[in-house]
Design a protein around this motif. Structure first.
Motif, PDB file in Angstrom:
ATOM      1  N   GLY A   1       0.811  -1.214   0.000  1.00  0.00           N
ATOM      2  CA  GLY A   1       0.000   0.000   0.000  1.00  0.00           C
ATOM      3  C   GLY A   1       0.838   1.255   0.000  1.00  0.00           C
ATOM      4  N   ASP A   2       2.101   1.150   0.453  1.00  0.00           N
ATOM      5  CA  ASP A   2       2.992   2.307   0.418  1.00  0.00           C
ATOM      6  C   ASP A   2       3.406   2.589  -1.025  1.00  0.00           C
ATOM      7  N   ARG A   3       3.541   3.850  -1.373  1.00  0.00           N
ATOM      8  CA  ARG A   3       3.848   4.216  -2.750  1.00  0.00           C
ATOM      9  C   ARG A   3       5.302   3.967  -3.124  1.00  0.00           C
ATOM     10  N   GLY A   4       6.190   3.881  -2.161  1.00  0.00           N
ATOM     11  CA  GLY A   4       7.607   3.655  -2.441  1.00  0.00           C
ATOM     12  C   GLY A   4       8.081   2.339  -1.854  1.00  0.00           C
ATOM     13  N   GLY A   5       9.395   2.142  -1.872  1.00  0.00           N
ATOM     14  CA  GLY A   5       9.976   1.001  -1.187  1.00  0.00           C
ATOM     15  C   GLY A   5      10.175  -0.245  -2.015  1.00  0.00           C
ATOM     16  N   ALA A   6      10.111  -0.125  -3.345  1.00  0.00           N
ATOM     17  CA  ALA A   6      10.321  -1.294  -4.208  1.00  0.00           C
ATOM     18  C   ALA A   6      11.695  -1.217  -4.858  1.00  0.00           C
ATOM     19  N   THR A   7      12.253  -2.382  -5.150  1.00  0.00           N
ATOM     20  CA  THR A   7      13.554  -2.473  -5.817  1.00  0.00           C
ATOM     21  C   THR A   7      13.462  -3.530  -6.913  1.00  0.00           C
ATOM     22  N   MET A   8      14.172  -3.291  -8.014  1.00  0.00           N
ATOM     23  CA  MET A   8      14.233  -4.268  -9.095  1.00  0.00           C
ATOM     24  C   MET A   8      15.507  -5.098  -8.974  1.00  0.00           C
ATOM     25  N   PHE A   9      15.352  -6.400  -9.200  1.00  0.00           N
ATOM     26  CA  PHE A   9      16.478  -7.320  -9.129  1.00  0.00           C
ATOM     27  C   PHE A   9      16.577  -8.123 -10.426  1.00  0.00           C
ATOM     28  N   LEU A  10      17.796  -8.345 -10.891  1.00  0.00           N
ATOM     29  CA  LEU A  10      18.059  -9.216 -12.028  1.00  0.00           C
ATOM     30  C   LEU A  10      18.316 -10.617 -11.485  1.00  0.00           C
TER      31      LEU A  10
END
Length: 402
Positions: free
Chosen positions: A187-196
């Protein structure tokens, strides 16, 4: 900056060569396979991409440094439409989803080492990829902030745990770009990271392949589980906690390239309908001379022209450096529905023939229906379009009052 819709001579020449290639090389393969490539026939993919490479058509959207032709978005609009004239045209040119969007993202965000490891072989067709963001309810779907997959710090890297589904092209992919939450709560708008994540990494498994209405996307759609999947710090794509921002780098252009490709298929459907209407006789005249058939044909011409104009305008906005969120939402919503209307009218004009397997219209109808759902359903885009319009109106009113 004036809007430019002129097609440069080199782009026009490339589009013409693409058109000839699709008709001469790709459509015969489409006929052999019925356009059904969910099970990922590598022999077919290699055959088509080898032919495109020999014709100088492979990866037209990727920069020349990585083996592509380096078209801007306006150039892509012209060439992608020609490729989309066949269900397998985008696969042949290596501009099909999800690889096309992932190439764009890697080119914009990845480190040089990551580009060498992932972008170069992806652009060359040596491997495929997938984009792992969508989750089963209550996880991320139309609302990406609902992201529940979690990446936790461990010595030297990150541990990823979560479940993804409807991950297009996962079966047989060489790697995934996985979106996981590294801070905050769903629900938070931030806090995501992309991983390969390399596909052979322990802890990443395909639980099942999902049967769907469409069958023309190579590798189909799968449910993917991350269970204690550990990756190193060098597998972080971009910066930690900025995954949602990078998603916008990928999503707005990817929405538009979907529109480009499907517009090509709508043109194909219209061409089939025009041929049928011009040759089939009923009630003492050709179908094309009957008023109701003329209305169907005219409405499809209008939908195709309007779709192309929206695509070209949005492409110009993106090439100018603007984010293009509103423009891409408008284009995606209109084109997804317009393409469906064109194909549906073509089926109606062809009658019983249209719903048979003797011509490909019934296959097209199944393929294009999903476009109103993926990359944001029409309802979500309409909500965003209206919200931005209201905000713009309120801001102008406040500025005029001050």
């Amino acid at each position: 900056m004036p809007i430019q819709f002129d097609i440069e001579p080199d782009v026009a020449e490339l589009a013409e060569r693409t058109s000839v290639f699709v008709r001469d090389v790709v459509i015969p393969v489409e006929a052999e396979t019925g356009g059904q490539v969910h099970d990922g026939p590598e022999k077919v993919r290699r055959q088509l991409q080898d032919a495109a490479r020999a014709a100088g058509l492979l990866a037209p959207h990727v920069g020349r440094a990585w083996g592509g032709i380096g078209l801007d978005t306006r150039g892509q609009a012209v060439v992608f439409e020609e490729a989309g004239y066949s269900l397998l045209g985008p696969l042949a040119l290596n501009i099909a989803a999800p690889d096309e969007g992932n190439m764009h993202l890697l080119e914009k965000v990845a480190t040089e080492a990551q580009k060498q490891r992932y972008l170069a072989p992806l652009a060359a067709g040596e491997l495929r990829s997938c984009f792992a963001m969508t989750e089963p309810a209550p996880g991320a779907g139309s609302d990406p902030s609902a992201l529940t997959t979690r990446a936790t710090r461990v010595p030297g890297g990150w541990r990823i745990d979560g479940r993804k589904w409807f991950i297009s092209g996962a079966r047989g992919a060489g790697f995934a770009i996985c979106m996981a939450r590294t801070s905050g709560e769903p629900g938070d708008r931030g806090g995501a990271t992309m991983f390969l994540v390399d596909a052979d990494r322990p802890g990443m498994t395909i639980a099942r392949d999902i049967e769907t209405l469409d069958e023309g996307l190579f590798g189909g759609h799968s449910e993917v589980i991350f269970d204690g999947c550990v990756v190193g710090d060098d597998q972080v794509l971009g910066e930690v906690d900025k995954g949602f921002e990078y998603a916008q780098v990928r999503l707005a252009p990817a929405r538009l390239t979907h529109c480009m490709r499907w517009l090509g298929l709508a043109r194909r459907a219209q061409d089939i309908a025009l041929e049928r209407a011009s040759t089939r006789e009923a009630f003492g005249s050709r179908l094309a001379e009957l008023g109701m058939i003329q209305q169907h044909l005219a409405d499809s011409e209008i939908d195709i022209a309007a779709s192309r104009a929206l695509i070209q305008h949005t492409a110009w906005v993106l090439d100018s450096g603007a984010r293009g969120a509103q423009e891409s939402s408008v284009a995606k919503t209109f084109v997804a529905e317009a393409v469906g209307r064109v194909v549906d009218r073509s089926v109606q004009i062809c009658g019983a023939l249209g719903i048979s397997s003797d011509i490909p219209l019934s296959r097209f109808l199944r393929e294009v229906r999903a476009f109103r759902i993926y990359d944001g359903p029409s309802e979500t885009h309409r909500w965003a379009i209206a919200r931005r319009a209201v905000s713009r109106h309120v801001r102008k009113r406040e500025e005029s009052a001050s």
